[in-house]
Design a protein around this motif. Sequence first.
Motif, PDB file in Angstrom:
ATOM      1  N   ILE A 175      35.066  45.939  18.714  1.00 17.43           N
ATOM      2  CA  ILE A 175      35.643  47.023  19.520  1.00 17.43           C
ATOM      3  C   ILE A 175      34.664  48.178  19.631  1.00 17.43           C
ATOM      4  O   ILE A 175      34.435  48.722  20.730  1.00 17.43           O
ATOM      5  N   LYS A 176      34.066  48.556  18.529  1.00 18.30           N
ATOM      6  CA  LYS A 176      33.123  49.679  18.526  1.00 18.30           C
ATOM      7  C   LYS A 176      31.925  49.385  19.413  1.00 18.30           C
ATOM      8  O   LYS A 176      31.466  50.251  20.175  1.00 18.30           O
ATOM      9  N   THR A 177      31.412  48.155  19.354  1.00 20.02           N
ATOM     10  CA  THR A 177      30.256  47.786  20.168  1.00 20.02           C
ATOM     11  C   THR A 177      30.591  47.840  21.655  1.00 20.02           C
ATOM     12  O   THR A 177      29.795  48.319  22.468  1.00 20.02           O
ATOM     13  N   TYR A 178      31.754  47.355  22.022  1.00 15.84           N
ATOM     14  CA  TYR A 178      32.159  47.427  23.426  1.00 15.84           C
ATOM     15  C   TYR A 178      32.228  48.872  23.905  1.00 15.84           C
ATOM     16  O   TYR A 178      31.745  49.209  24.988  1.00 15.84           O
ATOM     17  N   LEU A 179      32.831  49.717  23.091  1.00 12.58           N
ATOM     18  CA  LEU A 179      33.043  51.106  23.508  1.00 12.58           C
ATOM     19  C   LEU A 179      31.735  51.891  23.564  1.00 12.58           C
ATOM     20  O   LEU A 179      31.533  52.705  24.471  1.00 12.58           O
ATOM     21  N   GLU A 180      30.855  51.668  22.603  1.00 13.74           N
ATOM     22  CA  GLU A 180      29.664  52.509  22.471  1.00 13.74           C
ATOM     23  C   GLU A 180      28.433  51.943  23.163  1.00 13.74           C
ATOM     24  O   GLU A 180      27.518  52.697  23.501  1.00 13.74           O
ATOM     25  N   ARG A 181      28.408  50.614  23.413  1.00 10.59           N
ATOM     26  CA  ARG A 181      27.207  50.034  24.001  1.00 10.59           C
ATOM     27  C   ARG A 181      27.475  49.280  25.294  1.00 10.59           C
ATOM     28  O   ARG A 181      26.896  49.566  26.336  1.00 10.59           O
ATOM     29  N   ASP A 182      28.379  48.312  25.246  1.00 14.69           N
ATOM     30  CA  ASP A 182      28.530  47.396  26.381  1.00 14.69           C
ATOM     31  C   ASP A 182      29.084  48.081  27.619  1.00 14.69           C
ATOM     32  O   ASP A 182      28.554  47.908  28.718  1.00 14.69           O
ATOM     33  N   ILE A 183      30.155  48.834  27.469  1.00 16.28           N
ATOM     34  CA  ILE A 183      30.752  49.482  28.638  1.00 16.28           C
ATOM     35  C   ILE A 183      29.815  50.508  29.259  1.00 16.28           C
ATOM     36  O   ILE A 183      29.630  50.505  30.478  1.00 16.28           O
ATOM     37  N   PRO A 184      29.157  51.384  28.466  1.00 14.85           N
ATOM     38  CA  PRO A 184      28.202  52.310  29.083  1.00 14.85           C
ATOM     39  C   PRO A 184      27.060  51.620  29.816  1.00 14.85           C
ATOM     40  O   PRO A 184      26.579  52.115  30.839  1.00 14.85           O
ATOM     41  N   GLN A 185      26.629  50.440  29.347  1.00 17.74           N
ATOM     42  CA  GLN A 185      25.550  49.723  30.013  1.00 17.74           C
ATOM     43  C   GLN A 185      25.981  49.187  31.370  1.00 17.74           C
ATOM     44  O   GLN A 185      25.145  48.942  32.241  1.00 17.74           O
ATOM     45  N   LEU A 186      27.289  49.013  31.565  1.00 15.16           N
ATOM     46  CA  LEU A 186      27.786  48.516  32.846  1.00 15.16           C
ATOM     47  C   LEU A 186      27.930  49.615  33.886  1.00 15.16           C
ATOM     48  O   LEU A 186      28.201  49.338  35.042  1.00 15.16           O
ATOM     49  N   GLY A 187      27.793  50.852  33.446  1.00 12.57           N
ATOM     50  CA  GLY A 187      27.775  51.936  34.423  1.00 12.57           C
ATOM     51  C   GLY A 187      28.839  52.993  34.285  1.00 12.57           C
ATOM     52  O   GLY A 187      28.565  54.173  34.500  1.00 12.57           O
ATOM     53  N   PRO A 188      30.098  52.640  33.931  1.00 13.34           N
ATOM     54  CA  PRO A 188      31.136  53.667  33.883  1.00 13.34           C
ATOM     55  C   PRO A 188      30.835  54.731  32.827  1.00 13.34           C
ATOM     56  O   PRO A 188      30.552  54.407  31.679  1.00 13.34           O
ATOM     57  N   ARG A 189      30.910  55.975  33.218  1.00 14.52           N
ATOM     58  CA  ARG A 189      30.654  57.078  32.299  1.00 14.52           C
ATOM     59  C   ARG A 189      31.984  57.578  31.747  1.00 14.52           C
ATOM     60  O   ARG A 189      32.510  58.601  32.161  1.00 14.52           O
ATOM     61  N   ILE A 190      32.536  56.812  30.825  1.00 14.15           N
ATOM     62  CA  ILE A 190      33.804  57.156  30.199  1.00 14.15           C
ATOM     63  C   ILE A 190      33.544  57.399  28.718  1.00 14.15           C
ATOM     64  O   ILE A 190      32.958  56.542  28.048  1.00 14.15           O
ATOM     65  N   PRO A 191      33.933  58.544  28.172  1.00 11.91           N
ATOM     66  CA  PRO A 191      33.725  58.791  26.745  1.00 11.91           C
ATOM     67  C   PRO A 191      34.328  57.683  25.898  1.00 11.91           C
ATOM     68  O   PRO A 191      35.473  57.261  26.126  1.00 11.91           O
ATOM     69  N   ALA A 192      33.565  57.191  24.924  1.00  8.00           N
ATOM     70  CA  ALA A 192      34.037  56.086  24.085  1.00  8.00           C
ATOM     71  C   ALA A 192      35.336  56.444  23.378  1.00  8.00           C
ATOM     72  O   ALA A 192      36.232  55.595  23.242  1.00  8.00           O
ATOM     73  N   GLN A 193      35.464  57.682  22.938  1.00 12.77           N
ATOM     74  CA  GLN A 193      36.672  58.085  22.227  1.00 12.77           C
ATOM     75  C   GLN A 193      37.896  58.018  23.143  1.00 12.77           C
ATOM     76  O   GLN A 193      38.966  57.557  22.740  1.00 12.77           O
ATOM     77  N   THR A 194      37.731  58.447  24.383  1.00 13.08           N
ATOM     78  CA  THR A 194      38.845  58.423  25.339  1.00 13.08           C
ATOM     79  C   THR A 194      39.260  56.990  25.650  1.00 13.08           C
ATOM     80  O   THR A 194      40.455  56.653  25.649  1.00 13.08           O
ATOM     81  N   LEU A 195      38.273  56.130  25.924  1.00 10.69           N
ATOM     82  CA  LEU A 195      38.603  54.748  26.243  1.00 10.69           C
ATOM     83  C   LEU A 195      39.187  54.030  25.028  1.00 10.69           C
ATOM     84  O   LEU A 195      40.069  53.181  25.157  1.00 10.69           O
ATOM     85  N   GLY A 196      38.707  54.384  23.832  1.00  9.71           N
ATOM     86  CA  GLY A 196      39.266  53.811  22.615  1.00  9.71           C
ATOM     87  C   GLY A 196      40.727  54.194  22.425  1.00  9.71           C
ATOM     88  O   GLY A 196      41.559  53.364  22.025  1.00  9.71           O
ATOM     89  N   ARG A 197      41.060  55.445  22.723  1.00 12.38           N
ATOM     90  CA  ARG A 197      42.465  55.876  22.642  1.00 12.38           C
ATOM     91  C   ARG A 197      43.312  55.129  23.658  1.00 12.38           C
ATOM     92  O   ARG A 197      44.432  54.708  23.353  1.00 12.38           O
ATOM     93  N   PHE A 198      42.780  54.941  24.857  1.00 15.39           N
ATOM     94  CA  PHE A 198      43.505  54.211  25.903  1.00 15.39           C
ATOM     95  C   PHE A 198      43.759  52.768  25.465  1.00 15.39           C
ATOM     96  O   PHE A 198      44.881  52.253  25.595  1.00 15.39           O
TER      97      PHE A 198
END
Length: 391
Positions: A176-199
Amino acid sequence: MIKRRLEAKIQNALKRSPAVALMGPRQVGKTTIALDISESRSSVYLDLENPLDLVKVQDIGVFHAENRNSLIILDEVQRKPDIFAPLRGIIDKERRKGNKAGQFLFLGSASIDLLQQSSESLAGRIAYIELQGIDVLEYANRQPEKINELWLRGGFPESLLATSDSDSLEWRQDFIKTYLERDIPQLGPRIPAQTLGRFWTMLAHQQAGIINTSQLAKNLEVSVTTIGRYLDLMCDLLLVRRLQPWTSNIGKRLVKAPKVYIRDSGITHALLNISSYNDLLGHPVSGGSWEGFIVENILSVIPSGTLPYFYRTSNGAEIDLVLDFSGNEKWAIEIKRSSAPTLSKGFYIACEDIKADKRYIIYSGQERFTLSEGVIAVSLPDLMQELLDKQ
């Protein structure tokens, strides 16, 4: 058994189509299956997360010319989405030479770019296959204790096969941490990891529930439109499923918002810090988690072209899962954890509403028997096998 069946499905697709895309989240086993396939034929494998491999395909035309007699396997292909445009010309050129199939196998851990780019550039030249986690027939079959272990840990191989529940939970939390902090940002969306983690965690608390975008927006202090964007992203990453409602006009007031599931039960439990089977049984999400687990296992074996829905009216008539097969055959499926299942009047009314051809209740026992009004009580493995036999 399922792995061999999937390999055969990929091999058959490669015989029919110039390109095949195998999609699924990270760590679900795509590379392992692709490498197994590569052993049966001349192949070249590139991981596009490796800088050296990425350089090799900067000019895909030159690389293909050097390896035109081999199956070219490109892993993490969403890292280079612009590769699809020149592939169209390469494939068409090979077709004119009589080479119509089995040229490329793409592996993608996100459908977001892979689907967009390939559907635009390779229409009619690519087949899509989705790889889900290890399921009940592959791991547990009719062994209740192994089914419970699969439910708790989920279907990612490293999580399921960990030496202990604590090691499994730690792997999933790292995932989960890797997806939030590395994988998703590499795909382009600029969403704070903490916000997406809460979602993501909010979705886990509401597992198998009707999504309330207004409440989620209020809790996260964002707009309803933003919540929709977050949900689209998680679905595109193949981490979350939106199960659409049955909305055929039958003259009743129907629920029209989708149900939402985190697709892997182990990820659901990791988000909620559920570490053991006993903790899971005592948690409020237990019922929703079990429903999501059953739904994902069933959908992993449905025949191609089958459309899944749920059904619910404002008066309480409800079916957990409706399978609409091509040819207008419909199955109504209710999900229970009890070993002595019972059904509400609302299920029978709902079956009449949609004119279900078959009616099932999945329960935790092993025997198959008929309840009232033609409803068949069946175990999950037996229903999955019935769906496989239908393909």
